[in-house]
Design a protein around this motif. Structure first.
Motif, PDB file in Angstrom:
ATOM      1  N   TRP A  31       8.527   2.193 -23.288  1.00  7.91           N
ATOM      2  CA  TRP A  31       7.629   3.227 -22.788  1.00  7.91           C
ATOM      3  C   TRP A  31       6.427   2.546 -22.155  1.00  7.91           C
ATOM      4  CZ3 TRP A  31       8.797   8.289 -22.646  1.00  7.91           C
ATOM      5  CH2 TRP A  31       7.799   9.176 -22.237  1.00  7.91           C
ATOM      6  N   VAL A  32       5.934   3.128 -21.079  1.00  5.49           N
ATOM      7  CA  VAL A  32       4.736   2.598 -20.417  1.00  5.49           C
ATOM      8  C   VAL A  32       3.760   3.730 -20.195  1.00  5.49           C
ATOM      9  CG1 VAL A  32       3.799   1.500 -18.348  1.00  5.49           C
ATOM     10  CG2 VAL A  32       5.997   0.738 -19.268  1.00  5.49           C
ATOM     11  N   LEU A  33       2.557   3.586 -20.712  1.00  7.84           N
ATOM     12  CA  LEU A  33       1.454   4.512 -20.458  1.00  7.84           C
ATOM     13  C   LEU A  33       0.380   3.748 -19.692  1.00  7.84           C
ATOM     14  CD1 LEU A  33      -0.274   7.072 -20.782  1.00  7.84           C
ATOM     15  CD2 LEU A  33      -0.972   6.211 -23.036  1.00  7.84           C
ATOM     16  N   LYS A  34       0.035   4.237 -18.504  1.00  7.91           N
ATOM     17  CA  LYS A  34      -0.985   3.586 -17.687  1.00  7.91           C
ATOM     18  C   LYS A  34      -2.254   4.419 -17.666  1.00  7.91           C
ATOM     19  CE  LYS A  34       2.048   0.892 -14.672  1.00  7.91           C
ATOM     20  NZ  LYS A  34       2.369   0.506 -13.281  1.00  7.91           N
ATOM     21  N   VAL A  35      -3.380   3.747 -17.833  1.00  9.41           N
ATOM     22  CA  VAL A  35      -4.697   4.372 -17.714  1.00  9.41           C
ATOM     23  C   VAL A  35      -5.353   3.760 -16.491  1.00  9.41           C
ATOM     24  CG1 VAL A  35      -6.885   4.864 -18.858  1.00  9.41           C
ATOM     25  CG2 VAL A  35      -4.798   4.584 -20.233  1.00  9.41           C
ATOM     26  N   GLU A  36      -5.628   4.588 -15.473  1.00  4.66           N
ATOM     27  CA  GLU A  36      -6.061   4.079 -14.172  1.00  4.66           C
ATOM     28  C   GLU A  36      -7.189   4.941 -13.616  1.00  4.66           C
ATOM     29  OE1 GLU A  36      -1.988   2.397 -12.259  1.00  4.66           O
ATOM     30  OE2 GLU A  36      -2.043   4.572 -12.540  1.00  4.66           O
ATOM     31  N   GLY A  37      -7.525   4.702 -12.355  1.00  8.01           N
ATOM     32  CA  GLY A  37      -8.545   5.487 -11.680  1.00  8.01           C
ATOM     33  C   GLY A  37      -9.917   4.871 -11.817  1.00  8.01           C
ATOM     34  N   LEU A  38     -10.904   5.707 -12.088  1.00 13.26           N
ATOM     35  CA  LEU A  38     -12.293   5.260 -12.152  1.00 13.26           C
ATOM     36  C   LEU A  38     -12.603   4.643 -13.514  1.00 13.26           C
ATOM     37  CD1 LEU A  38     -14.041   8.242 -10.319  1.00 13.26           C
ATOM     38  CD2 LEU A  38     -13.384   6.007  -9.400  1.00 13.26           C
ATOM     39  N   VAL A  39     -11.958   3.494 -13.762  1.00 16.38           N
ATOM     40  CA  VAL A  39     -12.176   2.761 -15.009  1.00 16.38           C
ATOM     41  C   VAL A  39     -12.414   1.296 -14.683  1.00 16.38           C
ATOM     42  CG1 VAL A  39     -10.827   4.349 -16.426  1.00 16.38           C
ATOM     43  CG2 VAL A  39      -9.689   2.405 -15.344  1.00 16.38           C
ATOM     44  N   ASP A  40     -13.170   0.635 -15.530  1.00 16.96           N
ATOM     45  CA  ASP A  40     -13.458  -0.781 -15.338  1.00 16.96           C
ATOM     46  C   ASP A  40     -12.290  -1.658 -15.759  1.00 16.96           C
ATOM     47  OD1 ASP A  40     -16.085  -0.337 -14.405  1.00 16.96           O
ATOM     48  OD2 ASP A  40     -16.837  -0.200 -16.467  1.00 16.96           O
ATOM     49  N   ARG A  41     -11.515  -1.183 -16.744  1.00 24.65           N
ATOM     50  CA  ARG A  41     -10.436  -2.000 -17.303  1.00 24.65           C
ATOM     51  C   ARG A  41      -9.149  -1.171 -17.362  1.00 24.65           C
ATOM     52  NH1 ARG A  41     -15.108  -2.678 -19.951  1.00 24.65           N
ATOM     53  NH2 ARG A  41     -14.615  -1.013 -21.444  1.00 24.65           N
ATOM     54  N   PRO A  42      -8.401  -1.088 -16.275  1.00 28.02           N
ATOM     55  CA  PRO A  42      -7.132  -0.353 -16.316  1.00 28.02           C
ATOM     56  C   PRO A  42      -6.241  -0.892 -17.432  1.00 28.02           C
ATOM     57  CG  PRO A  42      -7.711  -0.944 -14.066  1.00 28.02           C
ATOM     58  CD  PRO A  42      -8.671  -1.684 -14.947  1.00 28.02           C
TER      59      PRO A  42
END
Length: 343
Positions: A121-132
């Motif tokens: 499983w892969v969950l990505k946290v992206e966008g306006l963040v300093d540390r994706p």
């Protein structure tokens, strides 16, 4: 192989497509008889006739099925909420579900999701963040301290449950990613995998929704103490029909806001499109806060049927509370807003 959609999913033109069929009223228990009797027609901005049809299966008995194998979780108990609630029996929680990726009947997810693969499983946290962030299955249960929280779940269809979720605050994940200045919203996306999720392959089976399913919160909602990323319930990892391996739980909002099987979280500077709001905005607002004074166009929201042991005649009808009873924690988020307009 699991597939993760890229950032183009957020706000794409696909959300502009509209359906032209009617959702039948929930007046009989036999879903198929109703659909046959009423047929399909148009109503307002309109949604498919089968979209809310799972309403009829509220208290149906599922067929026997070899269950998905879960694992016990290590967690602490959060005693702030729900300690005096009567829990919904686990057998009901895992067999009475809205998860249209596996079908629109309440028992369809239990029937159709048992072979669902959560590893890898892969969950990505992206966008306006300093540390994706890119998290795997192991990260979801070990990166943050887990806690059990007993929350009420109120469906927009006017039924409710009380569930002991296991998870971690969404705010902890956003803090680890480092939300940038100027961010205002958080968007979420469900796995897109039509081979595993037959409702994504078949529009009739999948309720006419444009997949992958997406949801969104304002940033202050996402960082509220109640917003939880759940990885389990009743002490063990989530089953597929409940949103394995990770789902959102926002207990002061109607259940459709608590998106399941998440693969993408994107921090944004604008309000994201959301699946039900795009499909039928006159019926499903972006905020979807539980509000007994704002009815659904086709049924009252003043009361709800609390699911427990037994069948339909033993289910308790109770008054619905503003914000599902969590006003003390969340009402300040909407101070000065017209909650009939921003429903």
């Amino acid at each position: 192989m699991l597939r993760v959609r890229n950032a183009r999913t957020w706000g794409g033109k696909v959300w502009n497509e509209r359906e032209a069929n009617v959702t039948p009223q929930a007046v009989f228990n036999d879903r198929r008889s109703i659909v046959k009797a009423l047929g399909l027609g148009a109503i307002g901005a309109s949604i498919p006739g089968y979209v809310q049809a799972g309403l009829f299966d509220l208290f149906g008995e599922p067929k026997s099925k070899q269950p998905f194998v879960t694992q016990p979780l290590s967690f602490s108990a959060d005693n702030q909420f729900g300690q005096h609630e009567v829990l919904t029996p686990e057998a009901k929680v895992i067999t009475h579900n809205n998860f249209y990726e596996f079908g629109t009947d309440k028992t369809d997810p239990f029937e159709n999701a048992q072979g669902f693969k959560v590893d890898p499983w892969v969950l990505k946290v992206e966008g306006l963040v300093d540390r994706p962030l890119t998290l795997d299955l192991d990260d979801l249960t070990k990166l943050f301290a887990l806690e059990e929280r007993i929350y009420r779940l109120r469906c927009v269809e006017a039924w409710s449950m009380v569930i002991p979720w296991v998870g971690f605050p969404l705010a902890d994940l956003l803090r680890k990613a480092g939300v940038r200045a100027g961010a205002t919203h958080v968007a979420f996306e469900t796995l897109f995998d039509p081979e595993q999720m037959p409702g994504q392959k078949n529009r009739l089976m999948g309720g006419g929704i444009h997949y992958p399913y997406v949801e969104g919160l304002r940033l202050d909602e996402a960082t509220n103490e109640l917003a939880l990323l759940a990885v389990g319930l009743y002490g063990s990892t989530l089953r597929p029909q409940n949103g394995a391996p990770i789902r959102l739980v926002v207990p002061w909002k109607y259940g459709f806001k608590s998106i399941k099987s998440i693969v993408g979280i994107r921090v944004m500077d604008k309000q994201p499109p959301t699946s039900w709001n795009q499909l039928a905005p006159h019926e499903y607002g972006f905020y979807a806060n539980v509000n007994p004074k704002v009815d659904h166009p086709r049924w009252s929201q003043a009361t709800e049927r609390r699911i427990g042991e037994g069948g339909i005649f033993s289910a308790k009808r109770i008054d619905t509370q503003p914000f599902n009873g969590y006003g003390e924690q969340v009402a300040h988020l909407y101070q000065g807003m017209d909650l009939k307009r921003y429903y």
